[in-house]
Design a protein around this motif. Structure first.
Motif, PDB file in Angstrom:
ATOM      1  N   ALA A  84     -37.312 -10.045 -21.447  1.00 36.64           N
ATOM      2  CA  ALA A  84     -37.495  -9.780 -22.878  1.00 36.64           C
ATOM      3  C   ALA A  84     -37.845  -8.319 -23.121  1.00 36.64           C
ATOM      4  O   ALA A  84     -37.255  -7.658 -23.987  1.00 36.64           O
ATOM      5  N   VAL A  85     -38.809  -7.793 -22.382  1.00 39.77           N
ATOM      6  CA  VAL A  85     -39.235  -6.412 -22.604  1.00 39.77           C
ATOM      7  C   VAL A  85     -38.121  -5.437 -22.245  1.00 39.77           C
ATOM      8  O   VAL A  85     -37.894  -4.443 -22.957  1.00 39.77           O
ATOM      9  N   ASN A  86     -37.392  -5.698 -21.170  1.00 39.62           N
ATOM     10  CA  ASN A  86     -36.266  -4.824 -20.831  1.00 39.62           C
ATOM     11  C   ASN A  86     -35.194  -4.866 -21.900  1.00 39.62           C
ATOM     12  O   ASN A  86     -34.575  -3.844 -22.219  1.00 39.62           O
TER      13      ASN A  86
ATOM     14  N   LYS B 298     -48.451 -10.272 -22.510  1.00 34.72           N
ATOM     15  CA  LYS B 298     -49.134  -9.043 -22.911  1.00 34.72           C
ATOM     16  C   LYS B 298     -48.155  -7.893 -23.158  1.00 34.72           C
ATOM     17  O   LYS B 298     -48.342  -7.090 -24.077  1.00 34.72           O
ATOM     18  N   ALA B 299     -47.134  -7.803 -22.323  1.00 36.79           N
ATOM     19  CA  ALA B 299     -46.157  -6.731 -22.500  1.00 36.79           C
ATOM     20  C   ALA B 299     -45.412  -6.894 -23.817  1.00 36.79           C
ATOM     21  O   ALA B 299     -45.146  -5.910 -24.525  1.00 36.79           O
TER      22      ALA B 299
ATOM     23  N   ILE C 161     -44.791  -5.495 -29.776  1.00 39.26           N
ATOM     24  CA  ILE C 161     -44.909  -5.859 -31.190  1.00 39.26           C
ATOM     25  C   ILE C 161     -45.904  -4.944 -31.902  1.00 39.26           C
ATOM     26  O   ILE C 161     -45.682  -4.532 -33.056  1.00 39.26           O
ATOM     27  N   LEU C 162     -46.970  -4.580 -31.216  1.00 40.27           N
ATOM     28  CA  LEU C 162     -47.995  -3.730 -31.831  1.00 40.27           C
ATOM     29  C   LEU C 162     -47.636  -2.252 -31.801  1.00 40.27           C
ATOM     30  O   LEU C 162     -48.309  -1.439 -32.437  1.00 40.27           O
TER      31      LEU C 162
ATOM     32  N   SER D 229     -48.845  -4.559 -17.775  1.00 39.08           N
ATOM     33  CA  SER D 229     -48.807  -5.129 -19.118  1.00 39.08           C
ATOM     34  C   SER D 229     -50.174  -5.027 -19.793  1.00 39.08           C
ATOM     35  O   SER D 229     -50.264  -4.780 -21.001  1.00 39.08           O
ATOM     36  N   ALA D 230     -51.247  -5.202 -19.020  1.00 39.24           N
ATOM     37  CA  ALA D 230     -52.595  -5.063 -19.578  1.00 39.24           C
ATOM     38  C   ALA D 230     -52.843  -3.632 -20.022  1.00 39.24           C
ATOM     39  O   ALA D 230     -53.428  -3.392 -21.092  1.00 39.24           O
ATOM     40  N   ARG D 231     -52.398  -2.671 -19.220  1.00 38.56           N
ATOM     41  CA  ARG D 231     -52.569  -1.266 -19.607  1.00 38.56           C
ATOM     42  C   ARG D 231     -51.764  -0.936 -20.861  1.00 38.56           C
ATOM     43  O   ARG D 231     -52.239  -0.212 -21.752  1.00 38.56           O
TER      44      ARG D 231
END
Length: 853
Positions: free
Chosen positions: A336-338, A600-601, A606-607, A660-662
């Protein structure tokens, strides 16, 4: 100056001569390298034409045919040799000055090492040759140089001989058994640190792997090596493609115009896409290295073993290989992120190219300077076209097509039509209409209307497609668009998920047996590179954000919600009315922050609220001043209303060692700094305790919204720590380039004198000047025109130093017609200033003249 002339695809003719073998004998010297090139030339067909070779900025010493000196004519970069022989040995001796070559094409010096870059037309800067991709020869290369200064002598293929000669010199001889075009030739000579490993192929062949880096950087080469091994394994398992030489080499150089180059067996890389450790490289850098290493390795088959017939077919190798590297990254990481990252490139950059003066199909019909067509259209839209084919054929059908493509064309220079034919023949799917994607420029717009017949439980979607006119004049016919949809019920359950074959100018799709009007999630996963026009309500977008099965669709809905609010407030400012944000939008973003089951990623994506640049690409005409105010208002309202939740997220992710947390922590921190400058203390704390570059840079980026004493202090500390690490200083330059400050341009101008900056280095130029023009939207578009003047001054300087880089950073200046008339005139004035420059490069001439039409 005389006007450069365009070349046209329709004028393509097969070469009158072929070169089957070439032996290159280099005697390297910084100011006077000598090259003896011996070629086996074969006349093609029955004709009495002269042999015409091309060369550029090289000194010709001698020419012999069949061992005899011959008369020849030099004219306008051509060497014309009259001969009646049908097959003969041609020997040409040239002299080169690599040290003076600042264009970084042909043979040049990079920080004391010899390096070549021959794509697209750089080989002609080395010797006179048939420098075109449909001339494939077997290369044997002998390199001689000072052994102490240049202990490594590298070229394509396998090492077949080496040893010492007289006077402290040594030599290496390389042979590449696979015929290749001149653009894939490579030579590197220098003193490096070397990381070695090996890979055992599926047929149990042992391949030596080598990564060469500048002295002192060996500890930063391990991720590139690991990425290479992953690439080799993935290409075998997903595409059944095995590496074919005995050795695979990567060399990292600091002076390089591109990201990397897939020269057969000897890939030359920009250091940006090789060097990494956690102290100096971000998580994004690690991902970029993995992706680019994969991309260049995958070219071994899609670009090298099967190459382009002519440069108009560039997307044949680049679009296909971008698709392959995207799939590689998706299979190894978050799909999804890619996919979101790929969509951002299309929507924010490629759509802009489609609506600007340089609009062209993925297979252009004409070019003046080929370097100008290494574009997001050819690469990234080209990849989207391949992805649509994959959607239409499915994985099994697509793999059958790839297998047939290699079976038919291994060792050949072919066309995009040849690729599509292999896909169609192997799958049985008719792609005749689909081929229009290759020849039609512009971004199709798909207007969608919905209708629900409650009595008959029937839901109808009416799709209508059109493509605006583009400067190239290409026809705008209906395209075959795979249109992915999902219909959700009021509870969020999936009713229907399918790909619609949208092939007509206007087409209806009806769905029966629906008890209630569904919520449509349209163009899911961005199934085609088109602009979607559908009147989504806030309720529908919030519903998609909550319930869509596609994570990409959730992100798309969030972008649409944010964008709607910004543009509504632009309209209010123009009325004028007070600005306002719908509380349901705030609640939707707060719901994302509070979600327990969201990746998280994805949450971070989204943010990361749509940038000003991406918002600009959503409209044909933009009021920049109102946009600046409206976007700032909406961002602040979302951040302020989610302040507590954002702070909790920052603290929750603080000690988690995970990319992803970072990402989530840093985007939340950036939003908090929008709310209250007192959060600078939190950013300072993160910076001082950071154990990796991602957190260091995340803190600085969060502080970079506006000038402050804390920001200045930390920027100085960062500079002092990393002053001698060029790739990290690029990040520091980039932060200065994106600062929203009245004295931004004065600061950038002063940085030209910084000890770490050089106009001769493309990475430095892109980090300071390119990022400013592309990403610092409101400072670049200052109403006083200083941003335009700053970029123009730099471009004029680069015109003689490195025209390729100049032409690439000019893009924001040529896309001026969507702004107000005052800014349009200011930008046009600067373009005319460039046009008046003596000896203007073809690279800049083409872009400027097309923009001013």
């Amino acid at each position: 100056m005389s006007q450069p002339q365009a070349k046209f695809l329709k004028d393509y003719q097969t070469p009158s001569f072929q070169i089957s073998h070439i032996d290159l004998n280099f005697s390297l010297a910084e100011k006077q390298t000598e090259l003896i090139a011996t070629s086996k030339v074969i006349r093609q067909g029955e004709h009495n034409q002269a042999l015409v070779l091309v060369g550029d900025e090289i000194e010709l010493v001698s020419v012999t045919v069949a061992g005899e000196a011959v008369s020849y004519e030099q004219r306008d970069g051509e060497l014309v040799i009259e001969t009646s022989l049908d097959e003969f040995e041609l020997q040409i001796t040239t002299k080169l000055d690599p040290e003076a070559n600042t264009s970084l094409e042909g043979l040049y010096m990079s920080d004391g090492a010899y390096c070549t870059q021959c794509e697209a037309e750089g080989f002609r800067r080395i010797t006179y040759f048939l420098d075109r991709p449909d001339v494939l020869a077997i290369y044997t290369v002998r390199i001689e140089a000072d052994k102490q200064a240049f202990p490594y002598l590298l070229s394509n293929g396998n090492l077949v001989d080496s040893g010492d000669t007289d006077n402290g010199l040594h030599f290496a001889k390389w042979h590449d058994p696979f015929p290749k075009p001149a653009y894939l030739f490579a030579l590197v000579a220098g003193d490096f640190d070397l990381l070695e490993d090996s890979f055992t192929t599926c047929s149990q062949r042992n391949i030596k792997l080598q990564v060469f880096v500048d002295k002192g950087n060996l500890n930063k080469a391990h991720h590139a090596m690991a990425s290479l091994k992953k690439s080799m394994k993935w290409d075998e398992s997903r595409f059944n493609l095995e590496y074919d030489l005995d050795i695979y080499m990567i060399v990292a150089v600091d002076f390089f115009n591109m990201g990397a180059m897939e020269n057969k067996g000897l890939n030359v890389f920009n250091t940006k896409f090789v060097l990494a450790d956690k102290d100096s490289a971000t998580d994004d850098d690690y991902h970029g290295i993995e992706s680019v290493v994969g991309h260049e390795y995958f070219h071994n088959w899609t670009g090298n073993r099967v190459t382009c017939r002519d440069w108009f077919q560039l997307s044949l190798k680049e679009g296909l290989t971008v698709f392959r590297d995207q799939e590689f990254s998706s299979d190894l990481g978050s799909r999804a992120v890619n996919r979101i990252h790929a969509i951002k490139v299309i929507k924010n950059q490629q759509f802009a190219e489609d609506s600007g003066p340089m609009a062209h199909p993925i297979r252009p019909e004409s070019v003046i300077e080929m370097n100008n067509f290494y574009t997001v259209t050819v690469y990234n839209k080209g990849a989207e076209v391949i992805r649509m084919m994959h959607t239409l054929l499915g994985e099994i059908g697509f793999q059958k097509g790839m297998a047939l493509y290699f079976e038919r064309h291994d060792g050949q220079a072919v066309t995009c039509d040849d690729f599509v034919a292999a896909m169609q023949d192997a799958s049985g799917v008719d792609l005749s209409q689909f081929k229009r994607w290759y020849s039609q420029a512009g971004t199709p717009q798909v207007n969608v209307k919905e209708e629900f017949d409650e009595e008959n439980q029937r839901y109808t979607l009416t799709l209508e497609q059109s493509t605006p006119a583009t400067p190239d004049g290409s026809a705008k016919l209906p395209l075959h668009i795979p249109f992915d949809i999902e219909l959700l019920d009021v509870a969020g359950s999936q009713l229907i998920n399918k790909v619609l074959d949208f092939t007509e100018a206007k087409q209806e799709f009806t769905f029966e047996g629906l008890l209630q009007k569904p919520v449509p999630s349209l163009l899911q996963n961005f199934s085609a590179p088109v602009k979607l026009d559908f009147d989504y309500s806030v309720e529908q977008l919030v519903h998609i954000m909550r319930f869509a099965t596609s994570e990409v669709a959730k992100w798309e809905a969030s972008v649409a919600l944010f964008s709607q609010s910004v543009w509504q407030n632009v309209a209010r400012l123009q009325t004028p009315q007070a600005m306002f944000i719908d509380p349901r939008i705030v609640d939707a973003f707060k719901g994302v922050i509070l979600a327990q089951d969201l990746d998280k990623a994805l949450m971070a994506e989204i943010l990361t609220l749509a940038s000003a640049g991406s918002l600009i690409e959503q409209k044909a005409c933009v009021d920049l001043d109102c946009l600046a105010l409206a976007r700032e208002f909406v961002v602040l309202e979302i951040a302020a209303n989610c302040e507590d939740e954002l702070l909790v997220k920052v603290r929750e992710q603080a000690n988690i060692d995970d990319a992803s947390a970072r990402a989530l922590k840093n985007v939340c921190l950036s939003l908090l700094l929008k709310v209250d400058s007192n959060y600078a203390a939190l950013a300072k704390q993160q910076f001082e305790s950071a154990e990796n570059m991602t957190d260091s840079l995340g803190a600085l980026s969060a502080l970079n919204g506006e000038p402050s004493t804390v920001r200045d202090q930390l920027m100085t500390e960062f500079e002092q720590k990393w002053l001698t690490t060029p790739l990290v200083m690029d990040k520091w330059f980039g932060l200065h380039a994106t600062l929203n400050s009245d004295n931004c341009i004065d600061k950038l101008t002063s940085l030209f004198e910084h000890q770490a900056f050089s106009f001769n280095n493309p990475n430095r130029v892109r980090s300071l000047i390119g990022i400013f023009a592309a990403a610092n939207t409101f400072e670049f578009h200052r109403i006083d025109g200083l941003g335009y003047q700053f970029l123009t001054d730099a471009i004029i300087k680069l015109n003689t130093l490195n025209p390729q880089v100049a032409a690439r950073i000019i893009t924001p200046l040529i896309q001026f017609k969507k702004f107000d008339k005052v800014r349009q005139q200011l930008m046009a004035n600067e373009l005319n200033r460039i046009l008046a420059v003596d000896n203007l490069s073809k690279d800049l001439y083409e872009k400027v003249t097309k923009a001013l039409v």
